[in-house]
Scaffold this motif. Sequence first.
Motif, PDB file in Angstrom:
ATOM      1  N   LEU A 107      33.939  37.285  40.381  1.00 16.33           N
ATOM      2  CA  LEU A 107      32.905  36.732  41.253  1.00 16.33           C
ATOM      3  C   LEU A 107      33.487  35.689  42.214  1.00 16.33           C
ATOM      4  O   LEU A 107      33.181  35.684  43.405  1.00 16.33           O
ATOM      5  CB  LEU A 107      31.808  36.105  40.369  1.00 16.33           C
ATOM      6  N   MET A 154      30.967  42.181  37.200  1.00 13.86           N
ATOM      7  CA  MET A 154      29.652  41.728  37.643  1.00 13.86           C
ATOM      8  C   MET A 154      29.822  40.577  38.627  1.00 13.86           C
ATOM      9  O   MET A 154      30.548  39.625  38.362  1.00 13.86           O
ATOM     10  CB  MET A 154      28.814  41.277  36.442  1.00 13.86           C
ATOM     11  N   ALA A 170      57.625  33.894  37.112  1.00  9.96           N
ATOM     12  CA  ALA A 170      57.923  32.528  37.541  1.00  9.96           C
ATOM     13  C   ALA A 170      58.129  31.661  36.298  1.00  9.96           C
ATOM     14  O   ALA A 170      57.397  31.795  35.319  1.00  9.96           O
ATOM     15  CB  ALA A 170      56.767  31.985  38.373  1.00  9.96           C
ATOM     16  N   ALA A 182      43.424  39.359  32.373  1.00 12.97           N
ATOM     17  CA  ALA A 182      41.957  39.391  32.234  1.00 12.97           C
ATOM     18  C   ALA A 182      41.331  40.354  33.238  1.00 12.97           C
ATOM     19  O   ALA A 182      40.322  41.012  32.950  1.00 12.97           O
ATOM     20  CB  ALA A 182      41.397  37.987  32.429  1.00 12.97           C
ATOM     21  N   THR A 183      41.945  40.460  34.402  1.00  8.24           N
ATOM     22  CA  THR A 183      41.421  41.341  35.457  1.00  8.24           C
ATOM     23  C   THR A 183      41.234  42.773  34.966  1.00  8.24           C
ATOM     24  O   THR A 183      40.296  43.459  35.354  1.00  8.24           O
ATOM     25  CB  THR A 183      42.400  41.305  36.665  1.00  8.24           C
ATOM     26  N   GLY A 243      36.012  34.957  37.253  1.00  2.54           N
ATOM     27  CA  GLY A 243      37.142  35.117  38.171  1.00  2.54           C
ATOM     28  C   GLY A 243      36.930  36.172  39.236  1.00  2.54           C
ATOM     29  O   GLY A 243      37.347  35.996  40.386  1.00  2.54           O
ATOM     30  N   ASP A 290      54.663  38.511  40.319  1.00  6.01           N
ATOM     31  CA  ASP A 290      53.990  38.904  39.070  1.00  6.01           C
ATOM     32  C   ASP A 290      54.764  40.073  38.464  1.00  6.01           C
ATOM     33  O   ASP A 290      54.992  41.080  39.140  1.00  6.01           O
ATOM     34  CB  ASP A 290      52.530  39.320  39.341  1.00  6.01           C
ATOM     35  N   PHE A 295      37.681  31.524  33.949  1.00  2.09           N
ATOM     36  CA  PHE A 295      36.878  31.825  32.756  1.00  2.09           C
ATOM     37  C   PHE A 295      36.080  33.127  32.920  1.00  2.09           C
ATOM     38  O   PHE A 295      36.665  34.175  33.131  1.00  2.09           O
ATOM     39  CB  PHE A 295      35.973  30.614  32.468  1.00  2.09           C
ATOM     40  N   ARG A 296      34.744  33.068  32.885  1.00  2.00           N
ATOM     41  CA  ARG A 296      33.938  34.298  32.943  1.00  2.00           C
ATOM     42  C   ARG A 296      33.694  34.763  34.379  1.00  2.00           C
ATOM     43  O   ARG A 296      33.020  35.773  34.585  1.00  2.00           O
ATOM     44  CB  ARG A 296      32.573  34.070  32.290  1.00  2.00           C
TER      45      ARG A 296
HETATM   46  C1  LIG Z   1      35.919  41.184  28.677  1.00  2.00           C
HETATM   47  C2  LIG Z   1      35.882  40.443  29.987  1.00  2.00           C
HETATM   48  C3  LIG Z   1      34.869  40.698  30.904  1.00  2.00           C
HETATM   49  C4  LIG Z   1      34.818  39.973  32.097  1.00  2.00           C
HETATM   50  N1  LIG Z   1      33.833  40.281  33.007  1.00  2.00           N
HETATM   51  C5  LIG Z   1      33.783  39.597  34.177  1.00  2.00           C
HETATM   52  C6  LIG Z   1      32.785  39.893  35.143  1.00  2.00           C
HETATM   53  O1  LIG Z   1      31.956  40.795  34.949  1.00  2.00           O
HETATM   54  N2  LIG Z   1      32.752  39.163  36.294  1.00  2.00           N
HETATM   55  C7  LIG Z   1      33.657  38.160  36.554  1.00  2.00           C
HETATM   56  O2  LIG Z   1      33.560  37.529  37.608  1.00  2.00           O
HETATM   57  N3  LIG Z   1      34.634  37.880  35.657  1.00  2.00           N
HETATM   58  C8  LIG Z   1      34.703  38.558  34.485  1.00  2.00           C
HETATM   59  N4  LIG Z   1      35.662  38.265  33.560  1.00  2.00           N
HETATM   60  C9  LIG Z   1      36.571  37.129  33.838  1.00  2.00           C
HETATM   61  C10 LIG Z   1      37.694  37.566  34.758  1.00  2.00           C
HETATM   62  O3  LIG Z   1      38.304  38.718  34.231  1.00  2.00           O
HETATM   63  C11 LIG Z   1      38.722  36.439  34.867  1.00  2.00           C
HETATM   64  O4  LIG Z   1      38.114  35.213  35.203  1.00  2.00           O
HETATM   65  C12 LIG Z   1      39.733  36.814  35.961  1.00  2.00           C
HETATM   66  O5  LIG Z   1      40.325  38.050  35.695  1.00  2.00           O
HETATM   67  C13 LIG Z   1      40.795  35.742  36.085  1.00  2.00           C
HETATM   68  O6  LIG Z   1      41.717  36.218  37.031  1.00  2.00           O
HETATM   69  P1  LIG Z   1      43.150  35.586  37.186  1.00  2.00           P
HETATM   70  O7  LIG Z   1      43.796  36.282  38.321  1.00  2.00           O
HETATM   71  O8  LIG Z   1      43.024  34.096  37.237  1.00  2.00           O
HETATM   72  O9  LIG Z   1      43.864  35.881  35.791  1.00  2.00           O
HETATM   73  P2  LIG Z   1      44.463  37.232  35.212  1.00  2.00           P
HETATM   74  O10 LIG Z   1      43.668  38.407  35.598  1.00  2.00           O
HETATM   75  O11 LIG Z   1      44.652  37.004  33.743  1.00  2.00           O
HETATM   76  O12 LIG Z   1      45.855  37.376  35.937  1.00  2.00           O
HETATM   77  C14 LIG Z   1      46.936  36.510  35.683  1.00  2.00           C
HETATM   78  C15 LIG Z   1      48.182  37.211  36.206  1.00  2.00           C
HETATM   79  O13 LIG Z   1      49.260  36.283  36.137  1.00  2.00           O
HETATM   80  C16 LIG Z   1      50.418  37.011  35.775  1.00  2.00           C
HETATM   81  N5  LIG Z   1      51.365  36.052  35.210  1.00  2.00           N
HETATM   82  C17 LIG Z   1      51.289  35.382  34.033  1.00  2.00           C
HETATM   83  N6  LIG Z   1      52.347  34.555  33.890  1.00  2.00           N
HETATM   84  C18 LIG Z   1      53.114  34.709  35.010  1.00  2.00           C
HETATM   85  C19 LIG Z   1      54.310  34.112  35.456  1.00  2.00           C
HETATM   86  N7  LIG Z   1      54.933  33.192  34.714  1.00  2.00           N
HETATM   87  N8  LIG Z   1      54.811  34.489  36.646  1.00  2.00           N
HETATM   88  C20 LIG Z   1      54.169  35.398  37.428  1.00  2.00           C
HETATM   89  N9  LIG Z   1      53.005  35.990  37.045  1.00  2.00           N
HETATM   90  C21 LIG Z   1      52.495  35.643  35.855  1.00  2.00           C
HETATM   91  C22 LIG Z   1      49.938  38.058  34.787  1.00  2.00           C
HETATM   92  O14 LIG Z   1      50.846  39.152  34.728  1.00  2.00           O
HETATM   93  C23 LIG Z   1      48.584  38.425  35.377  1.00  2.00           C
HETATM   94  O15 LIG Z   1      48.679  39.546  36.238  1.00  2.00           O
HETATM   95  C24 LIG Z   1      35.781  38.983  32.377  1.00  2.00           C
HETATM   96  C25 LIG Z   1      36.812  38.760  31.482  1.00  2.00           C
HETATM   97  C26 LIG Z   1      36.878  39.480  30.289  1.00  2.00           C
HETATM   98  C27 LIG Z   1      38.018  39.246  29.335  1.00  2.00           C
END
Ligand SMILES: Cc1cc2nc3c(=O)[nH]c(=O)nc-3n(C[C@H](O)[C@H](O)[C@H](O)COP(=O)(O)OP(=O)(O)OC[C@H]3O[C@@H](n4cnc5c(N)ncnc54)[C@H](O)[C@@H]3O)c2cc1C
Length: 377
Positions: free
Chosen positions: A342, A48, A176, A41-42, A340, A34, A337-338
Motif C-alpha cells: 500500500l 490489498m 550489501a 515479504a513482498t 508495504g 539485492d 509492517f502490514r
Molecule cells: C502474509 C503477508 C501478507 C501481506 N499482505 C499485505 C497486503 O495485502 N498489503 C500490503 O500493503 N502489505 C502486505 N504485507 C506487508 C508487505 O508484504 C511488506 O510490508 C512489504 O513487502 C515490505 O517490503 P520491503 O521491500 O520493505 O521488504 P521485503 O519485501 O522483505 O524486501 C526486502 C528485500 O531486501 C533484500 N535484502 C535483504 N538484505 C539485503 C542486503 N543486505 N543487501 C541487499 N538486499 C538485501 C531481500 O532480498 C528482499 O528482496 C503482507 C505481508 C505478509 C507477510
Amino acid sequence: MEASVDVAVVGGGIVGLGIAWEAVRRGHSVTLIDPAPATGATRAAAGMIAPASELHYREEHLLELTMDSARRYPEFITSLAWTGIDPGYRNTGTLVLAVDGADRQALADLRTVQSAHGLDVEQISVREARRSEPMIGPAATGAFRAGEDHQLDPRKLAASLHSAVLARGTILAATASALERNGDRVIGVKLHDGGTVAARHTIVANGLAASELTHLPVQLPMRPVYGDILRLRVPTSLQPLLTHTVRGLVRGHAVYLVPRADGTVVLGATIREDGSNAVSAGGVYQLLRDAQQLVPAVAELELEEILCRARPGTPDNAPLLGGVPGVDGLLIATGFFRHGVLLTPAAAALCVDLLKGKPVPPGIERYRPDRFGKGQQ
Ligand SMILES: Cc1cc2nc3c(=O)[nH]c(=O)nc-3n(C[C@H](O)[C@H](O)[C@H](O)COP(=O)(O)OP(=O)(O)OC[C@H]3O[C@@H](n4cnc5c(N)ncnc54)[C@H](O)[C@@H]3O)c2cc1C
C-alpha cells in the motif's frame, strides 16, 4: 570503487523497487542492490491497497500516508504500462463480513472510527452483500462495504518494477554489508563480496535486514511478524468465485480472500511473533476453517501454495522513513509492517522528493528513523 551513481538503493522488495523506479523516472541514475529481489515479504503479500479496512486502533496516524499512497496508485501503475506486465490493479472495493454478535460489534466500532476519519465505509445488509458476491455463505450475519479499498498482485507489480529499473538503471545481484561513510556523509554501499557502489544518495530499503548493515548512524530495531498465507486455484466450474476482496471476523479471528485475475484466490493471513518462519499447521487450519465460514466453496478449491514470510515490523508498528539529522546522503525506508505494498508509491515519492532537497512534510516527522536512538557515529 565503481563509478558513482546518483542513487544506490539497498533492497529490491516492493519498497526498494518502487523507490528505484521513482528515482529513475525522475531523472536519476540508480543502482539497486539485492541478491534475490522480491523474495522477502513482498513474495507473500496479498496486495490489498486497503487504507479503510486495514485501519487499526492506535494506527490512525498512518491514515494520511496510506490514503495519499492509495491515491497515487493509478498514476504509479500507468507509469509502468510500457513494461507490458499488468499488475492486476482492481478497484472493486472490499466487503467485510461478521459471523457472531461480537464480530458485528467489533466491526461496527471500527466503522465508527473509519467514518470519523472520513472513510467511505457503509453498513449493508447481508442480502445486499450476497447480491454482489453470491458465494457468501449462511454464517455471515453482518456486512460492510469499504469503497476505498483496492488490490493488485504484488508479484506482478514487483516484476514490472524490476523490468523498468533494469531497463533504465542497474540491478546488482549482491548483498550489501555496510554503509560507506566519510564522516557525516554516506558515500555509498559496501558489498559482501568486497566491492562497493559509490553514490551521492544511499537509500536503505532492505526490510527486516536493514538493522544488519554496519556503520548505520541510527538504530533500526526491527521485529519480524510472521504471516502464513495460501494461494488457491478456483476450478473453472466455480469461476469467478469472488469479484471483490472479502474479509471478515469469524468469532474474533480475522481472515481475508483476495481474488486474482488469473483465477486464483489468496487466503490470509496469520499474524505470529513466535520466531518461526516455518509454515504453521495450526495457522493454516484456522485460515481454511474461517474462510469456509465466509465462503463455503473454499473447500472445493485447489491448494496451490502455502507460504510464510515475516512482515518488517518496528516496536511502534510505524515505518522508519526519511533522512537522519546530521548525516548527509542517507535515507531510510523500512518497517512497513502490514502496509508495504500500500505505502510503496508514497514512500517512493517522498524519498525522491527528499533527495531532491524538498523539506520533510509535517505528517512524516513522526516516522523519523532516528526515533529509537543513534547508531554508529
Ligand atoms: C502474509 C503477508 C501478507 C501481506 N499482505 C499485505 C497486503 O495485502 N498489503 C500490503 O500493503 N502489505 C502486505 N504485507 C506487508 C508487505 O508484504 C511488506 O510490508 C512489504 O513487502 C515490505 O517490503 P520491503 O521491500 O520493505 O521488504 P521485503 O519485501 O522483505 O524486501 C526486502 C528485500 O531486501 C533484500 N535484502 C535483504 N538484505 C539485503 C542486503 N543486505 N543487501 C541487499 N538486499 C538485501 C531481500 O532480498 C528482499 O528482496 C503482507 C505481508 C505478509 C507477510
